[in-house]
Write an enzyme that holds these catalytic residues in place. Structure first.
Site, PDB file in Angstrom:
ATOM      1  N   CYS A   1     -43.153  61.578-100.744  1.00 51.95           N
ATOM      2  CA  CYS A   1     -43.926  62.569-101.500  1.00 51.95           C
ATOM      3  C   CYS A   1     -43.179  63.806-101.986  1.00 51.95           C
ATOM      4  CB  CYS A   1     -45.154  62.948-100.706  1.00 51.95           C
ATOM      5  SG  CYS A   1     -46.289  61.533-100.642  1.00 51.95           S
TER       6      CYS A   1
ATOM      7  N   VAL B   1     -51.769  56.041 -96.962  1.00 52.49           N
ATOM      8  CA  VAL B   1     -52.924  56.934 -97.021  1.00 52.49           C
ATOM      9  C   VAL B   1     -54.244  56.165 -96.951  1.00 52.49           C
ATOM     10  CG1 VAL B   1     -54.179  58.459 -98.610  1.00 52.49           C
ATOM     11  CG2 VAL B   1     -51.790  58.850 -98.132  1.00 52.49           C
TER      12      VAL B   1
ATOM     13  N   GLU C   1     -46.742  61.328 -92.540  1.00 61.06           N
ATOM     14  CA  GLU C   1     -46.445  60.050 -91.889  1.00 61.06           C
ATOM     15  C   GLU C   1     -45.919  60.343 -90.488  1.00 61.06           C
ATOM     16  OE1 GLU C   1     -44.060  57.459 -94.336  1.00 61.06           O
ATOM     17  OE2 GLU C   1     -45.337  57.859 -96.059  1.00 61.06           O
TER      18      GLU C   1
ATOM     19  N   GLU D   1     -55.007  64.507-100.032  1.00 63.34           N
ATOM     20  CA  GLU D   1     -54.716  64.235 -98.626  1.00 63.34           C
ATOM     21  C   GLU D   1     -53.443  64.972 -98.205  1.00 63.34           C
ATOM     22  OE1 GLU D   1     -56.535  62.803 -96.223  1.00 63.34           O
ATOM     23  OE2 GLU D   1     -54.879  63.675 -95.135  1.00 63.34           O
TER      24      GLU D   1
ATOM     25  N   PHE E   1     -41.707  73.911 -90.416  1.00 64.46           N
ATOM     26  CA  PHE E   1     -40.923  73.542 -91.606  1.00 64.46           C
ATOM     27  C   PHE E   1     -39.746  74.476 -91.851  1.00 64.46           C
ATOM     28  CE2 PHE E   1     -42.690  69.840 -93.792  1.00 64.46           C
ATOM     29  CZ  PHE E   1     -43.597  69.500 -92.794  1.00 64.46           C
TER      30      PHE E   1
ATOM     31  N   ASN F   1     -47.167  70.828-101.373  1.00 60.90           N
ATOM     32  CA  ASN F   1     -45.929  70.072-101.163  1.00 60.90           C
ATOM     33  C   ASN F   1     -44.709  70.818-101.699  1.00 60.90           C
ATOM     34  OD1 ASN F   1     -47.080  68.027 -99.754  1.00 60.90           O
ATOM     35  ND2 ASN F   1     -46.801  66.436-101.291  1.00 60.90           N
TER      36      ASN F   1
ATOM     37  N   LEU G   1     -52.026  64.562 -94.947  1.00 61.51           N
ATOM     38  CA  LEU G   1     -51.447  63.995 -93.720  1.00 61.51           C
ATOM     39  C   LEU G   1     -49.946  63.767 -93.871  1.00 61.51           C
ATOM     40  CD1 LEU G   1     -50.778  60.727 -94.206  1.00 61.51           C
ATOM     41  CD2 LEU G   1     -53.234  60.517 -93.939  1.00 61.51           C
TER      42      LEU G   1
ATOM     43  N   HIS H   1     -36.803  73.676 -90.062  1.00 57.99           N
ATOM     44  CA  HIS H   1     -35.716  72.946 -89.418  1.00 57.99           C
ATOM     45  C   HIS H   1     -34.699  72.551 -90.477  1.00 57.99           C
ATOM     46  CE1 HIS H   1     -37.895  72.792 -85.685  1.00 57.99           C
ATOM     47  NE2 HIS H   1     -38.956  72.364 -86.339  1.00 57.99           N
TER      48      HIS H   1
HETATM   49  P1  NAD Z   1     -48.486  53.066-100.783  1.00 60.82           P
HETATM   50  O1  NAD Z   1     -47.548  52.587-101.814  1.00 60.82           O
HETATM   51  O2  NAD Z   1     -48.156  52.933 -99.330  1.00 60.82           O
HETATM   52  O3  NAD Z   1     -49.913  52.354-100.989  1.00 60.82           O
HETATM   53  C1  NAD Z   1     -50.554  52.202-102.219  1.00 60.82           C
HETATM   54  C2  NAD Z   1     -51.323  50.870-102.184  1.00 60.82           C
HETATM   55  O4  NAD Z   1     -52.159  50.770-103.324  1.00 60.82           O
HETATM   56  C3  NAD Z   1     -50.399  49.648-102.222  1.00 60.82           C
HETATM   57  O5  NAD Z   1     -50.652  48.836-101.092  1.00 60.82           O
HETATM   58  C4  NAD Z   1     -50.776  48.941-103.535  1.00 60.82           C
HETATM   59  O6  NAD Z   1     -50.695  47.530-103.448  1.00 60.82           O
HETATM   60  C5  NAD Z   1     -52.210  49.405-103.716  1.00 60.82           C
HETATM   61  N1  NAD Z   1     -52.739  49.312-105.094  1.00 60.82           N
HETATM   62  C6  NAD Z   1     -52.136  49.647-106.256  1.00 60.82           C
HETATM   63  N2  NAD Z   1     -52.980  49.447-107.296  1.00 60.82           N
HETATM   64  C7  NAD Z   1     -54.148  48.988-106.774  1.00 60.82           C
HETATM   65  C8  NAD Z   1     -55.419  48.624-107.326  1.00 60.82           C
HETATM   66  N3  NAD Z   1     -55.671  48.698-108.650  1.00 60.82           N
HETATM   67  N4  NAD Z   1     -56.376  48.179-106.491  1.00 60.82           N
HETATM   68  C9  NAD Z   1     -56.154  48.100-105.154  1.00 60.82           C
HETATM   69  N5  NAD Z   1     -54.980  48.437-104.577  1.00 60.82           N
HETATM   70  C10 NAD Z   1     -53.998  48.890-105.374  1.00 60.82           C
HETATM   71  O7  NAD Z   1     -48.775  54.597-101.137  1.00 60.82           O
HETATM   72  P2  NAD Z   1     -49.176  55.784-100.138  1.00 60.82           P
HETATM   73  O8  NAD Z   1     -47.961  56.311 -99.476  1.00 60.82           O
HETATM   74  O9  NAD Z   1     -50.355  55.379 -99.350  1.00 60.82           O
HETATM   75  O10 NAD Z   1     -49.619  56.887-101.211  1.00 60.82           O
HETATM   76  C11 NAD Z   1     -50.815  56.766-101.946  1.00 60.82           C
HETATM   77  C12 NAD Z   1     -51.095  58.101-102.622  1.00 60.82           C
HETATM   78  O11 NAD Z   1     -51.346  59.099-101.632  1.00 60.82           O
HETATM   79  C13 NAD Z   1     -49.946  58.651-103.464  1.00 60.82           C
HETATM   80  O12 NAD Z   1     -50.491  59.321-104.565  1.00 60.82           O
HETATM   81  C14 NAD Z   1     -49.258  59.636-102.546  1.00 60.82           C
HETATM   82  O13 NAD Z   1     -48.580  60.644-103.245  1.00 60.82           O
HETATM   83  C15 NAD Z   1     -50.433  60.198-101.789  1.00 60.82           C
HETATM   84  N6  NAD Z   1     -50.111  60.712-100.446  1.00 60.82           N
HETATM   85  C16 NAD Z   1     -49.282  60.020 -99.624  1.00 60.82           C
HETATM   86  C17 NAD Z   1     -49.024  60.486 -98.330  1.00 60.82           C
HETATM   87  C18 NAD Z   1     -48.079  59.757 -97.403  1.00 60.82           C
HETATM   88  O14 NAD Z   1     -47.781  60.306 -96.344  1.00 60.82           O
HETATM   89  N7  NAD Z   1     -47.599  58.572 -97.706  1.00 60.82           N
HETATM   90  C19 NAD Z   1     -49.657  61.666 -97.883  1.00 60.82           C
HETATM   91  C20 NAD Z   1     -50.530  62.337 -98.758  1.00 60.82           C
HETATM   92  C21 NAD Z   1     -50.750  61.849-100.041  1.00 60.82           C
HETATM   93  C1  UGA Z   2     -45.371  65.572 -96.424  1.00 64.03           C
HETATM   94  C2  UGA Z   2     -46.290  66.760 -96.096  1.00 64.03           C
HETATM   95  O1  UGA Z   2     -45.872  67.365 -94.868  1.00 64.03           O
HETATM   96  C3  UGA Z   2     -47.746  66.312 -95.967  1.00 64.03           C
HETATM   97  O2  UGA Z   2     -48.585  67.441 -95.772  1.00 64.03           O
HETATM   98  C4  UGA Z   2     -48.153  65.596 -97.259  1.00 64.03           C
HETATM   99  O3  UGA Z   2     -49.467  65.091 -97.159  1.00 64.03           O
HETATM  100  C5  UGA Z   2     -47.196  64.451 -97.519  1.00 64.03           C
HETATM  101  O4  UGA Z   2     -45.832  64.953 -97.605  1.00 64.03           O
HETATM  102  C6  UGA Z   2     -47.491  63.782 -98.817  1.00 64.03           C
HETATM  103  O5  UGA Z   2     -47.971  64.386 -99.744  1.00 64.03           O
HETATM  104  O6  UGA Z   2     -47.216  62.593 -98.827  1.00 64.03           O
HETATM  105  P1  UGA Z   2     -44.277  63.571 -95.017  1.00 64.03           P
HETATM  106  O7  UGA Z   2     -43.507  63.311 -96.262  1.00 64.03           O
HETATM  107  O8  UGA Z   2     -44.953  62.440 -94.339  1.00 64.03           O
HETATM  108  O9  UGA Z   2     -45.432  64.665 -95.315  1.00 64.03           O
HETATM  109  O10 UGA Z   2     -43.314  64.204 -93.941  1.00 64.03           O
HETATM  110  P2  UGA Z   2     -42.818  65.686 -93.564  1.00 64.03           P
HETATM  111  O11 UGA Z   2     -42.959  65.847 -92.119  1.00 64.03           O
HETATM  112  O12 UGA Z   2     -43.414  66.712 -94.431  1.00 64.03           O
HETATM  113  O13 UGA Z   2     -41.254  65.580 -93.897  1.00 64.03           O
HETATM  114  C7  UGA Z   2     -40.776  65.438 -95.218  1.00 64.03           C
HETATM  115  C8  UGA Z   2     -39.271  65.580 -95.252  1.00 64.03           C
HETATM  116  O14 UGA Z   2     -38.892  66.926 -94.956  1.00 64.03           O
HETATM  117  C9  UGA Z   2     -38.553  64.710 -94.214  1.00 64.03           C
HETATM  118  O15 UGA Z   2     -37.384  64.169 -94.801  1.00 64.03           O
HETATM  119  C10 UGA Z   2     -38.211  65.682 -93.098  1.00 64.03           C
HETATM  120  O16 UGA Z   2     -37.093  65.300 -92.356  1.00 64.03           O
HETATM  121  C11 UGA Z   2     -37.936  66.941 -93.899  1.00 64.03           C
HETATM  122  N1  UGA Z   2     -38.141  68.189 -93.107  1.00 64.03           N
HETATM  123  C12 UGA Z   2     -39.375  68.541 -92.670  1.00 64.03           C
HETATM  124  C13 UGA Z   2     -37.048  69.001 -92.844  1.00 64.03           C
HETATM  125  O17 UGA Z   2     -35.900  68.701 -93.239  1.00 64.03           O
HETATM  126  N2  UGA Z   2     -37.248  70.156 -92.128  1.00 64.03           N
HETATM  127  C14 UGA Z   2     -38.468  70.536 -91.685  1.00 64.03           C
HETATM  128  O18 UGA Z   2     -38.578  71.610 -91.050  1.00 64.03           O
HETATM  129  C15 UGA Z   2     -39.566  69.705 -91.957  1.00 64.03           C
END
Ligand code: NAD
Ligand code: UGA
Length: 444
Positions: free
Chosen positions: A263, A11, A155, A151, A252, A211, A153, A254
């Protein structure tokens, strides 16, 4: 305008790079020195389509930089975004807020002048207020506001989701902070993105509710798929039939092996815990968690059943290990349940994933990793499609059959057409659609 992004993970990196693309000066900070070293060398530590060019361009134009020095990045910043991890707390499933709290303390010590502290991490309701307390206790003189800007988004589609979101949620009651957030998101206002202004608490809850709802939607269609298998029916048709109702929506729906990822699993559990603690339990969410956990475990049983009830001494080819395509993320991937269960039942697992093998190797022992999809199939008794990478959608069936010992395909993502697979000579089993085996074709 200057922003500090604390945490350069999925993120933080994507948001930081996109904000710099908006023309803002962004400094990304991470405590992981190895990650920052790689970024400074121009290497991108995660696989996310399009991120490399975006970062390269904005670094070259001097708007995006990386360091481990939080103090330098925060002092002078107009806004500081917290994008650190909030994993499940070991034992009880509540969100582990230790990284968020640590970041808040460090930010408090470093900030200069009026600063907006924005939570982008997914955090339980009440965390914004807690961050405010931490900053106030650490720096009673500080001039700041705390905003919740969750956020949404995904992945694999992160840049498009960030640049053209369905909506942006901004939680704050401070007009001054709201004004600054408007400046930051100006390009999205210009393209008429809906901006939802709420309290901090409502914004925090909105993220978890979104979520949990999406996880429930997937779980619902997965259960309908199971029913289709029992009573006859095709979940594709049912999903289309209900999804065209605008009140339901087609996305969503599938059916598959159960949701995974960084997440949905942790956020549904954290929300359920918050709700239990508040005395307003979310029974739907609790059921979703239980059903999904059970489903992921059941997938290996499905494979074993298809292999005649035993995989002892058999070779299983697995295509795809990541929780979804277009990412290298293995967090809570269904493969983490499926592969070890097959191995425990005596199978040798050969696997290929376009981006996930390095990460998978840290989490699962004993896989024979292959260089290509076709290499996994050599001498295999069955082929299991676990993740629907595009590269697996147009396999050369003659080549697959020639490589495999027996042409058994278990497609957990429904990427092939059952009738076509039957015509191609496969025993084909998928999710929630009429299963095609050579025996059933012959009336068996
Ligand atoms: P991530 O583990 O990929 O990244 C987190 C980063 O923060 C790591 O690189 C870690 O080293 C760093 N960090 C930890 N403590 C720190 C500090 N004190 N100072 C500076 N850096 C520090 O995690 P992510 O997947 O990017 O998720 C981050 C947050 O966003 C989570 O709360 C998650 O739920 C949320 N989120 C994730 C997604 C996603 O698709 N991955 C989407 C929406 C929201
Ligand atoms: C999900 C949400 O879609 C994002 O909006 C949110 O920001 C994010 O979590 C988060 O909070 O981190 P992500 O986990 O990247 O995003 O991927 P998705 O595309 O949502 O898929 C999540 C899981 O559900 C996967 O294992 C995927 O295969 C599964 N999925 C998704 C299904 O089995 N069927 C579907 O129709 C859609």
């Amino acid at each position: 305008m200057q922003i500090a992004m604390i945490g350069a993970g999925y993120v933080g990196l994507v948001s930081g790079a996109c904000f710099s693309e908006f023309g803002i000066d962004v400094k990304c900070v991470d405590t992981d020195a190895a990650k920052i070293q790689r970024l400074l060398k121009g290497e991108i530590p995660i696989f996310e389509p399009g991120l490399d060019e975006l970062i390269e361009r904005n670094v070259a134009e001097g708007r995006l930089s990386f360091s481990t020095g939080l103090k330098d990045a925060v002092s002078g910043a107009d806004a500081v975004f917290i994008a650190v991890g909030t994993p499940s707390r070991r034992g009880d499933g509540f969100a582990d807020l230790s990284y968020v709290h640590a970041a808040a303390r460090e930010i408090a010590e470093a900030m200069t002048g009026y600063t907006v502290v924005v939570t982008k991490s997914t955090v339980p309701v009440g965390t914004g207020a807690e961050i405010e307390r931490i900053i106030r206790d650490t720096r009673p003189d500080a001039d700041f506001d705390v905003v919740s800007n969750p956020e949404f988004l995904r992945e694999g589609a992160a840049i498009g989701d960030f640049m053209r979101p369905d909506r942006v949620v901004i939680g704050t009651e401070s007009e001054r902070a709201q004004k600054l957030m408007k400046r930051i998101y100006r390009p999205l206002y210009l393209i008429e993105t809906p901006i939802v202004h709420t309290s901090v608490e409502s914004a925090e809850l909105t993220k978890y509710a979104a979520n949990a709802f999406l996880a429930a939607k997937i779980t619902f269609i997965n259960e309908i798929a199971d029913l289709c298998e029992k009573v006859g029916g095709d979940v594709h048709d049912v999903a289309r039939g209900i999804g065209l109702d605008g009140r339901i929506g087609r996305k969503f729906l599938h059916a598959g092996p159960g949701y995974g990822g960084s997440c949905f699993p942790k956020d549904t559990v954290a929300l359920a815990r918050t709700a239990q603690q508040a005395g307003a339990p979310l029974r739907i969410v609790e059921s979703v968690i239980e059903i999904n956990d059970e489903r992921k475990k059941n997938m290996a049983r499905r494979v074993i059943a298809r292999c005649g009830g035993s995989v002892e001494g058999k070779t299983i080819a697995v295509l795809g290990l990541t929780f979804k395509p277009n990412t290298d993320d293995m967090r809570d991937a269904p493969s983490l349940d499926i592969v070890p269960a097959l191995q425990a039942a005596g199978a040798t697992v050969r696997a290929y994933d376009p981006q996930g093998m390095e990460e998978a190797n840290k989490l699962i022992n004993g896989i024979d990793y292959c260089e290509s999809a076709y290499e996994t199939m050599n001498g295999a008794d069955a082929l299991v499609i676990v993740t629907e990478w595009n590269a697996f959608r147009a396999l050369d069936f003659d080549r697959v059959k020639a490589a495999m010992k027996t042409p058994v395909m278990i497609d957990l993502r429904n990427i092939y057409d059952p009738a076509e697979m039957l015509a191609a000579g496969f025993d084909y089993v998928c999710i929630g659609r009429p299963n095609q085996t050579r025996e059933t074709q012959h009336g068996g």
